[in-house]
Every structure is written in structure tokens, then in C-alpha cells.
Scaffold this active site. Structure first.
Site, PDB file in Angstrom:
ATOM      1  N   CYS A 123       7.537  41.041 -29.251  1.00 29.42           N
ATOM      2  CA  CYS A 123       8.281  42.605 -29.674  1.00 29.42           C
ATOM      3  C   CYS A 123       8.134  43.685 -29.445  1.00 29.42           C
ATOM      4  O   CYS A 123       9.589  44.289 -29.840  1.00 29.42           O
ATOM      5  CB  CYS A 123       7.221  42.801 -31.431  1.00 29.42           C
ATOM      6  SG  CYS A 123       7.350  40.939 -32.106  1.00 29.42           S
TER       7      CYS A 123
ATOM      8  N   ASP B 180     -11.330  27.346 -36.251  1.00 35.93           N
ATOM      9  CA  ASP B 180      -9.926  27.091 -34.903  1.00 35.93           C
ATOM     10  C   ASP B 180      -9.060  26.273 -35.379  1.00 35.93           C
ATOM     11  O   ASP B 180      -8.988  24.933 -36.679  1.00 35.93           O
ATOM     12  CB  ASP B 180     -10.905  26.385 -34.107  1.00 35.93           C
ATOM     13  CG  ASP B 180     -10.943  25.010 -34.217  1.00 35.93           C
ATOM     14  OD1 ASP B 180      -9.780  23.902 -34.642  1.00 35.93           O
ATOM     15  OD2 ASP B 180     -11.998  24.781 -35.170  1.00 35.93           O
TER      16      ASP B 180
ATOM     17  N   GLY C  23     -13.589  17.166 -41.613  1.00 38.61           N
ATOM     18  CA  GLY C  23     -13.126  15.892 -42.298  1.00 38.61           C
ATOM     19  C   GLY C  23     -11.626  16.417 -43.088  1.00 38.61           C
ATOM     20  O   GLY C  23     -11.381  17.797 -42.757  1.00 38.61           O
TER      21      GLY C  23
ATOM     22  N   ASP D 277     -19.074  13.271 -35.041  1.00 42.98           N
ATOM     23  CA  ASP D 277     -18.741  12.947 -36.282  1.00 42.98           C
ATOM     24  C   ASP D 277     -18.068  12.024 -36.163  1.00 42.98           C
ATOM     25  O   ASP D 277     -17.108  12.144 -36.016  1.00 42.98           O
ATOM     26  CB  ASP D 277     -18.606  14.099 -37.137  1.00 42.98           C
ATOM     27  CG  ASP D 277     -17.296  14.741 -37.176  1.00 42.98           C
ATOM     28  OD1 ASP D 277     -17.111  14.590 -36.228  1.00 42.98           O
ATOM     29  OD2 ASP D 277     -16.722  15.083 -38.083  1.00 42.98           O
TER      30      ASP D 277
ATOM     31  N   HIS E 251       3.330  36.455 -29.538  1.00 42.24           N
ATOM     32  CA  HIS E 251       3.101  36.980 -30.619  1.00 42.24           C
ATOM     33  C   HIS E 251       2.300  36.451 -31.355  1.00 42.24           C
ATOM     34  O   HIS E 251       1.735  37.295 -32.392  1.00 42.24           O
ATOM     35  CB  HIS E 251       4.719  37.347 -31.018  1.00 42.24           C
ATOM     36  CG  HIS E 251       4.522  37.638 -32.445  1.00 42.24           C
ATOM     37  ND1 HIS E 251       4.891  38.606 -32.621  1.00 42.24           N
ATOM     38  CD2 HIS E 251       4.782  36.586 -33.510  1.00 42.24           C
ATOM     39  CE1 HIS E 251       4.827  38.404 -34.341  1.00 42.24           C
ATOM     40  NE2 HIS E 251       4.650  37.379 -34.561  1.00 42.24           N
TER      41      HIS E 251
ATOM     42  N   CYS F 224       4.886  45.372 -34.507  1.00 42.96           N
ATOM     43  CA  CYS F 224       4.436  44.503 -33.230  1.00 42.96           C
ATOM     44  C   CYS F 224       3.448  44.802 -32.154  1.00 42.96           C
ATOM     45  O   CYS F 224       4.327  45.157 -31.515  1.00 42.96           O
ATOM     46  CB  CYS F 224       4.223  43.181 -33.599  1.00 42.96           C
ATOM     47  SG  CYS F 224       3.165  42.221 -32.797  1.00 42.96           S
TER      48      CYS F 224
ATOM     49  N   CYS G 293       3.351  43.315 -29.157  1.00 44.17           N
ATOM     50  CA  CYS G 293       3.566  42.666 -28.888  1.00 44.17           C
ATOM     51  C   CYS G 293       4.364  42.757 -27.585  1.00 44.17           C
ATOM     52  O   CYS G 293       4.984  43.144 -27.931  1.00 44.17           O
ATOM     53  CB  CYS G 293       2.754  40.394 -29.382  1.00 44.17           C
ATOM     54  SG  CYS G 293       4.516  40.156 -29.608  1.00 44.17           S
TER      55      CYS G 293
ATOM     56  N   ASP H  26     -15.746  21.075 -29.069  1.00 42.81           N
ATOM     57  CA  ASP H  26     -15.470  19.630 -30.280  1.00 42.81           C
ATOM     58  C   ASP H  26     -16.264  18.625 -30.005  1.00 42.81           C
ATOM     59  O   ASP H  26     -16.771  18.789 -28.943  1.00 42.81           O
ATOM     60  CB  ASP H  26     -14.327  20.140 -31.036  1.00 42.81           C
ATOM     61  CG  ASP H  26     -13.093  19.161 -30.250  1.00 42.81           C
ATOM     62  OD1 ASP H  26     -13.311  18.492 -28.795  1.00 42.81           O
ATOM     63  OD2 ASP H  26     -12.095  18.812 -30.339  1.00 42.81           O
ATOM     64  N   SER H  27     -16.035  17.657 -31.159  1.00 41.99           N
ATOM     65  CA  SER H  27     -17.588  16.858 -30.570  1.00 41.99           C
ATOM     66  C   SER H  27     -16.500  15.446 -29.859  1.00 41.99           C
ATOM     67  O   SER H  27     -16.864  14.459 -29.377  1.00 41.99           O
ATOM     68  CB  SER H  27     -18.174  16.362 -32.050  1.00 41.99           C
ATOM     69  OG  SER H  27     -17.397  15.675 -32.762  1.00 41.99           O
ATOM     70  N   GLY H  28     -15.213  15.065 -30.145  1.00 40.53           N
ATOM     71  CA  GLY H  28     -14.266  14.697 -30.102  1.00 40.53           C
ATOM     72  C   GLY H  28     -14.165  13.264 -31.306  1.00 40.53           C
ATOM     73  O   GLY H  28     -13.145  12.663 -31.195  1.00 40.53           O
ATOM     74  N   GLY H  29     -15.006  13.966 -32.199  1.00 38.79           N
ATOM     75  CA  GLY H  29     -14.649  12.825 -33.667  1.00 38.79           C
ATOM     76  C   GLY H  29     -13.210  12.945 -34.073  1.00 38.79           C
ATOM     77  O   GLY H  29     -12.498  12.008 -35.028  1.00 38.79           O
TER      78      GLY H  29
END
Length: 387
Positions: A330, A283, A234, A162, A356, A325, A327, A91-94
């Protein structure tokens, strides 16, 4: 311009495709776990890969503060540093600039931020001055700083710097902020194209707050820039209905051929709706953060897809988190055991629920990709939302 993104199937506005990067392919729609501080918290990189994830997100701001981009570059770049050979987006840090002044998006919308905790010194044309959360020293980040850090990290996809515009600001501020973000984008492109790694892709970020005309204007500006993909960022509004409307406004002007990333969105229903609208990549910290606080994701809309394993009602339960599931939480353990681990503060509990939750998210996205390819995404979405 050419793009490393290929759309293989469509079902309405939903798309399934492949983003090609220097470190491999990312099949979309995709959820990207956060490795903010060069780790997906509680897990080894190989475990994240074994769950089927093809990309993680590194946090430019946090890695800039600690251990520093120069150190990571000396250690061979972020891939080698954290032992993750697959694609990385940074990411940009914005957003961190926003959070230093306002807290989380939810906190800012609900006005829960303590004004005394504002670490922003100034937001100016040149960039942002702030107090480091590490030692209180004054630091600076601008478009060129963000691009330089991301170049040293050697991520596969960089995001342009941004300002994540707050919800509680006037329209005039939102417009001024958006226009400054556009100027910052131009500076990011100029620096990155001249100095950045040739193989690093660059995504611009659409801003404009909750105003339809500003979102359309920003989307058109970013789409016309020399970028490889477009992210939507935003404040997206106070309620989910408003958020989905803002996303729709932001998507309308975007070119079909470029990948679209919705920043910071990770609730199941939001993802299902956004995929239907044409988003390719997501994300969010939600799945891993919930896990560390003892909450598991479950296919139950009535619970908002969340099961709080810290509650006493699970203390004697011999049920798994979710039937079927695959995982380890589970397959091998009960809700009662996980309740004990979390309440006792055992790290194993956080690890198991993280495994999980990421399994749950991986299966959600795998199901979405298959449904789009088979032309049945609407039915798939209805089934997920109905539980």
C-alpha cells in the site's frame, strides 16, 4: 491445575491476556499465521516477526510426510530449521485426516469432494491408515504417532490427535467419533506426559459436530483432562449463524483460566464474533491463501472484506489496496501494479499481497486487544462489522 495463561483484561466475555511458552509470550486475542510446511508461504520468518506476529502454526501431518520429523529433529527442531525463534503451535494431523477423505470443510459441506480422491484406508481405534499424497505408500498415524512427531518438532504447543468429524454424517457416527477422540486424547496425554518435552504445552480438542449436548459433553471431558488449553474443532455447521451457535455451546462449559483456540477460522466477521464470545487464539490459511490468488483483505464488509485484484477493473487503478495501510504493497504500489503482477504470475505480487493481508489481520487483532483493555470492545466490533 496451573496454566501458563494469564487474563489481563475482560470486557463482557471477551478477554485479553498472555500465553507464556518456552519461546516467549503470545498476547491474546491472537491470530496465528500458518507455516504448514515450515514456512509462511512467500515470506521470510523475519518478515512475519516484523509484522508483529508472536506465534506461527506448523502442520504435523505435512511435516510427518515431508521432510520427516526425524530430519527436522536432526536439524535442531522446527524453530531452528525454519529460523523462527518465537513460539510455534503444531496441529495434530486430525484435520488432514479429514481433508484426505472429504477435501476442505467447505467442500464437504457442499458435497463437492470427488469420492475417487479419498486417500483414507481406514479409521480405527488404533488410528488412521492412509495413502501418502507424496508417493501413494500406506502410512499410519495414531495418537502416539502424532505426539511423537510433535515432540520431535519440539513445538511450544501441541494439539491432541482427533477426528475432525464431517458435517454429513449421522448423529450416531458423530457421537462415536467424539468418544473415540476422547479416548485418543487420553492416549495423547499419557504419551506426551511420559515422553514429550517438559516445556511443551498440550491442548485438547472439543468435538461433537452440530449437536448442543455432544458439544457440551465433549467440552466437559476435555476440560476435565490434564491439558494446558482447549481447542474447538470439527464441523461447526453449514452457515455462519450455526457456526457461532456451535462455538457458543463449546465455550459454555470451558474453564475461564485456560486458553481457548478456535481451529481453522479466519474470516473477519467470524473472528470479531468469536473474540466477543471468549476465544483467545485463531489460526487459518485464509489470509495467505487469498493473497496467493490475488485477493487482498480490505475494511469493506460489503465486499466480505475481500478485494479481487485480478479483475480488469483494477488494471489502470492508481489507488493503493487500502488508504492508510502501512504495508509495503500500500505504501509503495498501486492496485494497477498488483493487478499486473498477479495476472502475469509474478511471485512478487503474491508476496506483496501476503504482506498486506497479514498486516491487516495483525491490526485487526491489535485493535481488539486494545479495545478489550479499554472496555470498548462492543463498539470496536460494531465499527469493524459496519466498515
Amino acid at each position: 491445575m496451573s496454566t501458563p495463561f494469564q487474563i489481563d483484561a475482560r470486557d463482557g466475555s471477551a478477554r485479553a491476556g498472555v500465553l507464556r511458552t518456552a519461546h516467549g509470550e503470545v498476547h491474546t486475542p491472537a491470530f496465528v499465521p500458518l507455516a504448514s510446511t515450515a514456512t509462511v508461504k512467500t515470506l521470510h520468518a523475519s518478515e512475519v516477526s516484523a509484522l508483529g506476529y508472536e506465534m506461527v502454526l506448523g502442520n504435523t501431518f505435512h511435516l510427518f510426510i515431508q521432510p520427516g520429523a526425524e530430519h527436522i529433529a536432526e536439524m535442531g527442531g522446527l524453530h531452528e530449521f525454519m529460523g523462527w525463534p518465537r513460539p510455534i503451535i503444531t496441529d495434530s494431523g486430525g484435520y488432514q485426516v479429514f481433508s484426505m477423505g472429504h477435501g476442505s470443510v467447505a467442500a464437504e459441506i457442499k458435497r463437492r469432494r470427488d469420492p475417487g480422491k479419498n486417500m483414507i484406508i481406514s479409521i480405527e481405534e488404533e488410528g488412521v491408515r492412509f495413502s501418502s499424497y507424496l508417493d501413494g505408500s500406506e502410512r499410519f498415524m495414531g495418537p502416539e504417532t502424532s505426539m511423537e512427531v510433535q515432540a520431535k518438532l519440539d513445538s511450544d504447543v501441541a494439539l491432541a490427535f482427533d477426528e475432525c468429524t464431517p458435517f454429513h454424517v449421522e448423529r450416531d457416527y458423530t457421537r462415536a467419533s467424539m468418544e473415540r477422540t476422547h479416548r485418543w486424547l487420553d492416549r495423547c496425554i499419557a504419551w506426551q506426559r511420559e515422553h514429550g518435552p517438559d516445556r511443551q504445552l498440550l491442548f485438547g480438542i472439543v468435538q461433537g459436530g452440530v449437536y448442543e449436548d455432544l458439544r457440551a459433553e465433549s467440552a466437559a471431558y476435555v476440560s476435565g483432562a490434564d491439558v494446558d488449553g482447549v481447542a474447538i474443532g470439527g464441523s461447526l455447521g453449514k452457515e455462519k449463524v450455526e457456526m457461532r451457535q456451535v462455538v457458543e455451546w463449546s465455550l459454555a462449559p470451558l474453564p475461564e483460566e485456560r486458553p481457548r483456540h478456535l481451529l481453522g477460522i479466519g474470516d473477519v466477521d467470524d473472528i470479531v464474533h468469536a473474540v466477543a464470545g471468549g476465544i483467545d487464539i485463531f489460526d487459518c490459511a485464509t489470509p495467505t491463501r487469498l493473497a496467493r490468488h490475488g485477493t487482498a483483505l480490505v475494511p469493506e464488509p460489503a465486499r466480505r472484506w475481500r478485494l479481487d485484484l485480478t479483475k480488469s477493473e483494477h488494471r489502470t487503478s492508481r489507488e493503493p489496496i487500502a488508504e492508510g495501510c502501512p504495508c509495503p504493497a500500500c505504501r509503495e504500489h498501486t492496485r494497477g501494479y498488483l493487478n499486473y503482477l498477479i495476472r502475469a504470475g509474478e511471485l512478487t505480487g503474491k508476496r506483496l499481497i501476503t504482506l498486506h493481508n497479514l498486516t491487516f489481520m495483525g491490526e485487526l487483532m491489535q485493535g481488539a486487544r486494545a479495545a478489550i483493555a479499554e472496555g470498548r470492545y462492543a463498539a470496536y466490533a460494531d465499527a469493524v462489522l459496519a466498515g
